[in-house]
Motif scaffolding. Structure first.
Motif, PDB file in Angstrom:
ATOM      1  N   HIS A 124       0.864  -1.139  -0.090  1.00 61.77           N
ATOM      2  CA  HIS A 124      -0.139   0.011   0.005  1.00 61.77           C
ATOM      3  C   HIS A 124       0.822   1.210   0.017  1.00 61.77           C
ATOM      4  CE1 HIS A 124      -2.311   3.146   1.968  1.00 61.77           C
ATOM      5  NE2 HIS A 124      -3.009   3.032   1.370  1.00 61.77           N
ATOM      6  N   ARG A 135       0.854   3.762  -3.053  1.00 59.46           N
ATOM      7  CA  ARG A 135       0.094   4.926  -2.716  1.00 59.46           C
ATOM      8  C   ARG A 135       1.320   6.256  -2.798  1.00 59.46           C
ATOM      9  NH1 ARG A 135      -4.326   7.374   1.074  1.00 59.46           N
ATOM     10  NH2 ARG A 135      -3.403   9.527   1.351  1.00 59.46           N
ATOM     11  N   ARG A 183     -13.651  -2.625   8.394  1.00 57.64           N
ATOM     12  CA  ARG A 183     -12.378  -3.115   8.394  1.00 57.64           C
ATOM     13  C   ARG A 183     -12.676  -4.617   8.777  1.00 57.64           C
ATOM     14  NH1 ARG A 183     -10.980   0.999   6.207  1.00 57.64           N
ATOM     15  NH2 ARG A 183      -9.310   2.267   6.649  1.00 57.64           N
ATOM     16  N   HIS A 198      -4.925   5.021   5.091  1.00 63.11           N
ATOM     17  CA  HIS A 198      -5.906   5.024   3.857  1.00 63.11           C
ATOM     18  C   HIS A 198      -6.525   6.343   3.908  1.00 63.11           C
ATOM     19  CE1 HIS A 198      -5.542   1.053   2.202  1.00 63.11           C
ATOM     20  NE2 HIS A 198      -5.292   0.643   3.714  1.00 63.11           N
ATOM     21  N   CYS A 253      -8.247   9.643   2.910  1.00 63.54           N
ATOM     22  CA  CYS A 253      -8.535   9.823   1.256  1.00 63.54           C
ATOM     23  C   CYS A 253      -7.419  10.587   0.730  1.00 63.54           C
ATOM     24  CB  CYS A 253      -9.711  10.826   1.416  1.00 63.54           C
ATOM     25  SG  CYS A 253     -10.155  11.394  -0.098  1.00 63.54           S
TER      26      CYS A 253
HETATM   27  C1  HEM Z   1     -15.972  15.038  -0.085  1.00 63.38           C
HETATM   28  C2  HEM Z   1     -15.462  13.947  -0.705  1.00 63.38           C
HETATM   29  C3  HEM Z   1     -14.739  12.641  -0.201  1.00 63.38           C
HETATM   30  C4  HEM Z   1     -14.893  12.090   0.658  1.00 63.38           C
HETATM   31  C5  HEM Z   1     -15.765  12.317   1.795  1.00 63.38           C
HETATM   32  C6  HEM Z   1     -13.816  10.780   0.549  1.00 63.38           C
HETATM   33  C7  HEM Z   1     -13.775   9.957   1.833  1.00 63.38           C
HETATM   34  C8  HEM Z   1     -12.940   8.992   1.802  1.00 63.38           C
HETATM   35  C9  HEM Z   1     -12.532   8.309   2.997  1.00 63.38           C
HETATM   36  C10 HEM Z   1     -13.413   8.210   4.131  1.00 63.38           C
HETATM   37  C11 HEM Z   1     -11.507   7.222   2.634  1.00 63.38           C
HETATM   38  C12 HEM Z   1     -11.014   6.274   3.547  1.00 63.38           C
HETATM   39  C13 HEM Z   1     -11.430   4.845   3.139  1.00 63.38           C
HETATM   40  C14 HEM Z   1     -11.054   3.788   4.012  1.00 63.38           C
HETATM   41  O1  HEM Z   1     -10.143   4.210   5.078  1.00 63.38           O
HETATM   42  O2  HEM Z   1     -11.253   2.597   3.773  1.00 63.38           O
HETATM   43  C15 HEM Z   1     -11.000   7.670   1.283  1.00 63.38           C
HETATM   44  C16 HEM Z   1     -10.218   7.025   0.247  1.00 63.38           C
HETATM   45  C17 HEM Z   1      -9.746   7.102  -1.006  1.00 63.38           C
HETATM   46  N1  HEM Z   1     -10.278   8.548  -1.714  1.00 63.38           N
HETATM   47 FE1  HEM Z   1     -11.685   9.706  -0.977  1.00 63.38          FE
HETATM   48  N2  HEM Z   1     -13.361  11.038  -0.552  1.00 63.38           N
HETATM   49  C18 HEM Z   1     -13.756  12.221  -1.052  1.00 63.38           C
HETATM   50  C19 HEM Z   1     -13.172  12.598  -2.244  1.00 63.38           C
HETATM   51  C20 HEM Z   1     -12.363  11.926  -3.063  1.00 63.38           C
HETATM   52  C21 HEM Z   1     -11.700  12.356  -4.408  1.00 63.38           C
HETATM   53  C22 HEM Z   1     -12.144  13.780  -4.989  1.00 63.38           C
HETATM   54  C23 HEM Z   1     -10.886  11.370  -4.854  1.00 63.38           C
HETATM   55  C24 HEM Z   1      -9.977  11.366  -5.902  1.00 63.38           C
HETATM   56  C25 HEM Z   1      -9.795  12.404  -6.893  1.00 63.38           C
HETATM   57  C26 HEM Z   1     -10.619  10.481  -3.887  1.00 63.38           C
HETATM   58  C27 HEM Z   1      -9.967   9.372  -3.792  1.00 63.38           C
HETATM   59  C28 HEM Z   1      -9.715   8.423  -2.881  1.00 63.38           C
HETATM   60  C29 HEM Z   1      -8.899   7.378  -2.856  1.00 63.38           C
HETATM   61  C30 HEM Z   1      -7.910   6.863  -4.078  1.00 63.38           C
HETATM   62  C31 HEM Z   1      -8.764   6.731  -1.483  1.00 63.38           C
HETATM   63  C32 HEM Z   1      -8.115   5.462  -1.266  1.00 63.38           C
HETATM   64  C33 HEM Z   1      -6.876   5.861  -0.295  1.00 63.38           C
HETATM   65  C34 HEM Z   1      -6.090   4.598  -0.035  1.00 63.38           C
HETATM   66  O3  HEM Z   1      -6.809   3.501   0.364  1.00 63.38           O
HETATM   67  O4  HEM Z   1      -4.907   4.789   0.432  1.00 63.38           O
HETATM   68  N3  HEM Z   1     -11.482  10.707  -2.573  1.00 63.38           N
HETATM   69  N4  HEM Z   1     -12.039   8.758   0.778  1.00 63.38           N
END
Ligand code: HEM
Length: 419
Positions: free
Chosen positions: A124, A128, A310, A366, A368
């Motif tokens: 990861h 990342r 999880r 992880h 966001c």
């Molecule tokens: C208000 C908008 C958003 C919310 C509330 C949100 C929320 C989250 C949350 C809570 C996670 C963590 C998931 C976990 O721990 O299992 C996450 C991961 C992620 N989000 Fe967002 N997200 C948003 C917008 C975005 C946008 C705009 C993108 C891309 C352009 C994005 C890409 C990702 C990616 C790639 C992950 C995985 C990261 C990892 O596993 O290392 N998200 N998001």
């Protein structure tokens, strides 16, 4: 021209068809839920830090889970509504892993598990780290100048002469998809095909991306696919790798899936929260330093995705309960964000609160990846609306927005006038 650049070509009726509000709250995520879950979540948090059961059952919503059934019906499930417990689990990926231990059961599940969202440990961190440089705060301006600003203004152009609009679909819905597809170098026409195919025919998305990946391998441009094509990592044997085409497609899909509906709904929630309160609306319009606090408070007050899960990797005693290896723990961050031990009057939408981290974007490894892009989309969007429509207000003759949905929360229609 990229999706963001020719967003003017977007037909308003077509947008309404593609981003239909009713179908966007789907059964899979508890779209039929229309009550206020927070009183129940307060009760549950007050009773115990951790409960046996799943969030929707504990909330008293048996649900309309018609899509693929509930995940892992044979496993033991636990849920928490407390800030401290959610944060502790997010920050301990050794004990609380993103993916289950068993092998994926089909190709679709395998594709999801291949994404960074489901990876763990060194794998990861390595993947990342490849993409992180394009998503740091200092890169927000790159996203704004290349894709966000043009999309936002093209969408306002669509309705500025009408005197009224429905901001959730006419405005908030298309911004995130066009931003992400714009960063891939995709045209508006193709962006709309991507929007339509994402859930039903992911191979169509690959068909659209494949020629772009090939072209960028020959000649890099100033876009995200070029970044991915050029990214390099060293594996544990010291061998240098570049991402394969398949890895690039899978990452692109993850961005679309993780970044589109979330930012749309959070933008809708923020706009509704501001416009519902005329004193907040006027304050934000007249002092743009308040845009950021208004966004942060909406993320705390009404996080669009209130629950993440999880998989427990070893038998563990955790906040008063014994969690067996293989069980599932559901982290209700929506409830954690209103934990009264951390925020006074947690149910109030109050943009004057002193800044304090909340969990809408998760926490731990992880957290966001796209959070600064999401914040930039919301900030540019809200600023542009107030710049161009200073008299913007909720339509007094229409129904005010409500907040609905269990696992994807958002506002219903946001009818506004600005004449
Ligand atoms: C208000 C908008 C958003 C919310 C509330 C949100 C929320 C989250 C949350 C809570 C996670 C963590 C998931 C976990 O721990 O299992 C996450 C991961 C992620 N989000 Fe967002 N997200 C948003 C917008 C975005 C946008 C705009 C993108 C891309 C352009 C994005 C890409 C990702 C990616 C790639 C992950 C995985 C990261 C990892 O596993 O290392 N998200 N998001």
């Amino acid at each position: 021209m990229s999706a963001a650049g020719d967003a003017k070509l977007l037909d308003r009726e077509e947008l309404r068809r593609l981003f239909d509000l009713r179908s966007s709250y789907n059964a899979r995520s508890g779209g039929g839920y229309t009550d206020d879950p927070f009183p129940k979540w307060h009760d549950l948090r007050a009773q115990a830090p951790l409960h046996e059961g799943i969030v929707h059952d504990l909330t008293g919503y048996p649900g309309d889970w018609t899509f693929q059934g509930l995940p892992y019906p044979d496993k033991a499930h636990f849920s928490t509504f407390s800030y401290e417990v959610c944060d502790a689990a997010f920050r301990d990926p050794e004990t609380f892993a993103s993916a289950p231990a068993e092998e994926p059961s089909d190709n679709r599940e395998a594709a999801v598990m291949n994404s960074i969202l489901m990876m763990g440990g060194a794998q990861h961190r390595r993947y990342r780290a490849l993409v992180q440089p394009s998503f740091v705060p200092a890169k927000a301006q790159w996203w704004i100048n290349n894709w966000i600003e043009q999309t936002v203004h093209a969408l306002i152009d669509n309705f500025v002469d009408d005197g009224h609009a429905e901001l959730n679909v006419d405005f908030a819905a298309a911004i995130p998809v066009l931003t992400i597809t714009g960063s891939f170098g995709v045209s508006v026409e193709q962006a709309l095909i991507i929007r339509e195919s994402l859930m039903v025919d992911p191979m169509k998305v690959v068909e659209i991306l494949a020629p772009i990946v090939t072209a960028r391998r020959e000649h890099a441009e100033d876009d995200l696919i070029s970044v991915l094509v050029e990214a390099e990592y060293t594996d544990e044997d010291g061998v240098l790798h570049r991402l394969s085409d398949a890895e690039i497609y899978s990452f692109a899909m993850l961005l679309l899936a993780a970044g589109s509906g979330t930012t749309w709904k959070q933008m809708g929630i923020t706009l509704a929260a501001i416009l519902e309160r005329p004193e907040v609306r006027d304050a934000v319009r007249d002092n743009r330093d308040l845009v950021r606090p208004a966004i942060e408070e909406s993320l705390r007050w009404q996080a669009t995705d209130p629950m993440f899960s999880r998989h427990v990797t070893r038998d563990v005693d955790f906040y008063g309960l014994h969690l067996p290896q293989g069980s599932v723990i559901h982290l209700c961050l929506g409830a954690a964000n209103r934990d009264p031990s951390r925020w006074a009057h947690p149910d109030d939408y109050d943009i004057t609160r002193p800044p304090k981290p909340a969990l809408a974007f998760g926490s731990g490894p992880h957290v966001c990846l796209g959070m600064h892009v999401a914040r930039a989309e919301m900030a540019v969007g809200i600023n542009a609306l107030f710049d161009r429509l200073p008299n913007l207000r909720l339509d007094p003759d229409d129904e005010p927005p409500r907040y609905i949905g269990m696992y994807e929360r958002g506002a219903t229609a946001i009818p506004v006038v600005f004449g």
